[in-house]
Design a protein around this motif. Structure first.
Motif, PDB file in Angstrom:
ATOM      1  N   GLY A  65       0.842  -1.190   0.000  1.00  0.00           N
ATOM      2  CA  GLY A  65       0.000   0.000   0.000  1.00  0.00           C
ATOM      3  C   GLY A  65       0.876   1.238   0.000  1.00  0.00           C
ATOM      4  N   ASP A  66       0.678   2.082   0.993  1.00  0.00           N
ATOM      5  CA  ASP A  66       1.485   3.306   1.051  1.00  0.00           C
ATOM      6  C   ASP A  66       2.664   3.176   1.996  1.00  0.00           C
ATOM      7  N   THR A  67       2.715   2.081   2.766  1.00  0.00           N
ATOM      8  CA  THR A  67       3.764   1.986   3.778  1.00  0.00           C
ATOM      9  C   THR A  67       4.923   1.120   3.291  1.00  0.00           C
ATOM     10  N   THR A  68       6.114   1.550   3.617  1.00  0.00           N
ATOM     11  CA  THR A  68       7.310   0.761   3.330  1.00  0.00           C
ATOM     12  C   THR A  68       7.549  -0.139   4.531  1.00  0.00           C
ATOM     13  N   LEU A  69       7.458  -1.453   4.307  1.00  0.00           N
ATOM     14  CA  LEU A  69       7.625  -2.388   5.424  1.00  0.00           C
ATOM     15  C   LEU A  69       9.091  -2.496   5.818  1.00  0.00           C
ATOM     16  N   PHE A  70       9.944  -2.734   4.845  1.00  0.00           N
ATOM     17  CA  PHE A  70      11.377  -2.713   5.137  1.00  0.00           C
ATOM     18  C   PHE A  70      12.110  -2.164   3.923  1.00  0.00           C
ATOM     19  N   HIS A  71      13.355  -1.788   4.161  1.00  0.00           N
ATOM     20  CA  HIS A  71      14.071  -1.007   3.180  1.00  0.00           C
ATOM     21  C   HIS A  71      15.507  -1.508   3.111  1.00  0.00           C
ATOM     22  N   ASP A  72      15.991  -1.793   1.925  1.00  0.00           N
ATOM     23  CA  ASP A  72      17.406  -2.128   1.724  1.00  0.00           C
ATOM     24  C   ASP A  72      17.907  -3.283   2.588  1.00  0.00           C
ATOM     25  N   ILE A  73      17.205  -4.375   2.565  1.00  0.00           N
ATOM     26  CA  ILE A  73      17.663  -5.554   3.309  1.00  0.00           C
ATOM     27  C   ILE A  73      18.610  -6.365   2.412  1.00  0.00           C
ATOM     28  N   SER A  74      19.791  -6.670   2.916  1.00  0.00           N
ATOM     29  CA  SER A  74      20.742  -7.485   2.158  1.00  0.00           C
ATOM     30  C   SER A  74      21.338  -8.535   3.084  1.00  0.00           C
ATOM     31  N   PHE A  75      21.482  -9.729   2.591  1.00  0.00           N
ATOM     32  CA  PHE A  75      22.239 -10.737   3.341  1.00  0.00           C
ATOM     33  C   PHE A  75      22.645 -11.867   2.405  1.00  0.00           C
ATOM     34  N   ASP A  76      23.620 -12.642   2.854  1.00  0.00           N
ATOM     35  CA  ASP A  76      24.045 -13.847   2.145  1.00  0.00           C
ATOM     36  C   ASP A  76      23.825 -15.021   3.067  1.00  0.00           C
ATOM     37  N   SER A  77      23.352 -16.085   2.504  1.00  0.00           N
ATOM     38  CA  SER A  77      23.161 -17.276   3.316  1.00  0.00           C
ATOM     39  C   SER A  77      23.679 -18.473   2.532  1.00  0.00           C
ATOM     40  N   VAL A  78      24.403 -19.351   3.205  1.00  0.00           N
ATOM     41  CA  VAL A  78      24.911 -20.544   2.519  1.00  0.00           C
ATOM     42  C   VAL A  78      24.402 -21.796   3.220  1.00  0.00           C
ATOM     43  N   GLY A  79      24.599 -22.916   2.584  1.00  0.00           N
ATOM     44  CA  GLY A  79      24.152 -24.188   3.138  1.00  0.00           C
ATOM     45  C   GLY A  79      24.728 -24.419   4.529  1.00  0.00           C
ATOM     46  N   HIS A  80      24.072 -25.241   5.315  1.00  0.00           N
ATOM     47  CA  HIS A  80      24.490 -25.592   6.682  1.00  0.00           C
ATOM     48  C   HIS A  80      24.260 -24.469   7.683  1.00  0.00           C
ATOM     49  N   THR A  81      23.633 -23.370   7.274  1.00  0.00           N
ATOM     50  CA  THR A  81      23.460 -22.288   8.245  1.00  0.00           C
ATOM     51  C   THR A  81      21.985 -22.007   8.487  1.00  0.00           C
ATOM     52  N   CYS A  82      21.753 -21.360   9.625  1.00  0.00           N
ATOM     53  CA  CYS A  82      20.388 -20.995   9.991  1.00  0.00           C
ATOM     54  C   CYS A  82      20.347 -19.489  10.211  1.00  0.00           C
ATOM     55  N   LEU A  83      19.438 -18.834   9.514  1.00  0.00           N
ATOM     56  CA  LEU A  83      19.339 -17.386   9.603  1.00  0.00           C
ATOM     57  C   LEU A  83      18.023 -17.010  10.274  1.00  0.00           C
ATOM     58  N   HIS A  84      18.100 -16.115  11.245  1.00  0.00           N
ATOM     59  CA  HIS A  84      16.889 -15.686  11.924  1.00  0.00           C
ATOM     60  C   HIS A  84      16.502 -14.297  11.442  1.00  0.00           C
ATOM     61  N   ILE A  85      15.238 -14.125  11.116  1.00  0.00           N
ATOM     62  CA  ILE A  85      14.738 -12.800  10.786  1.00  0.00           C
ATOM     63  C   ILE A  85      13.916 -12.345  11.987  1.00  0.00           C
TER      64      ILE A  85
END
Lengths: 231, 212
Positions: free
Chosen positions: B23-43
């Motif tokens: 809609g009119d709201t920006t939920l998030f802005h400029d999110i960048s990350f790298d993720s590789v196998g064997h890893t767990c990423l928390h948002i």
């Protein structure tokens, strides 16, 4: 791809059977078709002459029912999104929904329509094949229109009213040609042209189906994709 | 029922400058990350910060306003069948039983769908005794367990996206899920999960955190 298509059909069939949707659509149609002659004085009117209108209105209304739950429930509980994460493209999912809606609602209705035509409206016996083909093609078209309008309004608040507003103009050609190609009287000497008229209408109806099938399924897929991405 | 056996350790998910607008709201802005196998990423993030929307974008279910997704060597989101997504909507049809819900889904994913496989997945989450009860009659926790049983059906999927996997789950269920996630990690999957700042999911393995 075929594997996903069949799995989805089996699943939706199971859902329809357990929900009792099969009997609800059919009984709705029979109610419409049988109530009309009961409410009209049979002596004052030629029932056979108005039977195409009644049958087609019944088919049109009943064709709107099955996809409401088949699509809406799956959209709400996230199943559609999950089913889109398979090897099959979304086109396959839209086609499977179309197939299930037609098989569970329209196929039984074809026989109900023929039976009521013969029993209630006294259609001639020799017109059975012509009328069956007409209702077959017409119901395929009506289900297709229902699929497109349901997909377009998926996820929109207050979309229910839009469904009928959209399906009315889309269904008009089907209703007109469909009603024209039902053969309700035995041709007499006075109207020998009735056979060619109904056959022409049936051919036009079939051409309409052939011309719109792929574009409508494609449009439904686009609408589905749009709905899923905005969930 | 053929399944491609690609070596899992090669998987890599690069996310660049993702922006999500609703809609009119920006939920998030400029999110960048790298993720590789064997890893767990928390948002992590508060309610309404766009965690679920980010997961849906990562799954390829919806598109971002701007930014790029690079799955392995491609310039796009992963193929649909690489993604194992368990969202807030549990995708269980209320008229069907847990068994039917899982078996039809397994068939669509072209995963093994023999009764043994399905039953053992349901047993792991302790819902096997409910396999003949329509999902409409299950409790919220039981539904969640049934939905999570999908993880065991397609264990080899290289990208797991879990939206608050502990929601409605009791401690026993949490323990089971933790074991499954650790196992998948060992096998080389990328695991991305969304949680609140102080949610019990903190106990899960965490190699990287992205805060929205």
């Amino acid at each position: 791809m075929l594997c996903v298509f069949l799995a989805l059909i089996r699943r939706d069939m199971a859902v329809v059977l357990r929900n009792g949707q099969l009997s609800s659509t059919l009984s709705f149609f029979i109610m419409v078709v049988v109530f009309f002659p009961l409410a009209i004085d049979p002596a004052s009117l030629d029932l056979a002459a108005i039977s195409p209108a009644i049958i087609w209105i019944g088919l049109f209304l009943a064709a709107q029912l099955p996809l409401e739950r088949l699509l809406h429930d799956d959209y709400q509980d996230g199943s559609l999104a999950l089913w889109s994460l398979t090897r099959a493209p979304l086109e396959v999912i839209a086609t499977a929904k179309y197939a299930v809606a037609w098989l569970t609602a329209s196929l039984p209705m074809i026989f109900a329509a023929l039976a009521s035509g013969m029993l209630v409206y006294q259609w001639p016996m020799d017109a059975i094949l012509n009328n069956m083909l007409t209702i077959l093609v017409g119901s395929l078209l009506l289900t297709l229109i229902s699929l497109l309008t349901r997909c377009l309004t998926l996820g929109s608040r207050g979309g229910k009213g839009l469904i009928y507003l959209m399906s009315m103009p889309l269904s008009l050609p089907t209703l007109i040609f469909g009603a024209a190609s039902l053969r309700t009287h035995t041709p007499t000497d006075l109207n020998t042209s009735i056979d060619t008229e109904t056959t022409t209408a049936l051919i036009l109806l079939s051409l309409l189906l052939l011309a719109t099938l792929i574009p409508m399924l494609w449009a439904s897929t686009l609408a589905l994709r749009n709905a899923i991405s905005h969930q | 029922m053929k399944k491609k056996t690609t070596p899992l350790y090669t998987h890599r998910y690069a996310v660049r400058n993702l922006t999500c607008v609703r809609g009119d709201t920006t939920l998030f802005h400029d999110i960048s990350f790298d993720s590789v196998g064997h890893t767990c990423l928390h948002i992590t993030g508060s309610n309404g910060s766009g965690k679920s929307s980010l997961l849906k974008i990562l799954a390829g279910l919806s598109s971002a306003h701007s930014g790029t997704l690079c799955w392995c060597d491609t310039q796009e989101a992963p193929c649909a069948h690489h993604v194992l997504y368990v969202g807030h909507e549990l995708a269980l049809n209320s008229a069907l039983t847990p068994y039917d819900n899982i078996v039809f889904w397994a068939q669509a994913r072209q995963c093994p769908s023999t009764p043994d496989v399905i039953r053992s997945a349901l047993t792991a989450f302790d819902v096997a005794h409910l396999e003949a009860v329509p999902c409409a009659l299950l409790s919220a926790g039981q539904k969640k367990r049934t939905s999570l049983a999908k993880l065991l059906i397609d264990e080899d999927a290289p990208l797991w996206l879990l939206d608050e996997p502990y929601a409605n789950l009791d401690s026993q269920g949490q323990k089971t899920l933790q074991g499954i996630i650790e196992n998948a990690q060992k096998k080389g999957a990328i695991i991305i999960l969304a949680r609140h700042e102080n949610a019990p999911e903190r106990a899960l393995p965490c190699d990287q955190t992205v805060t929205l």
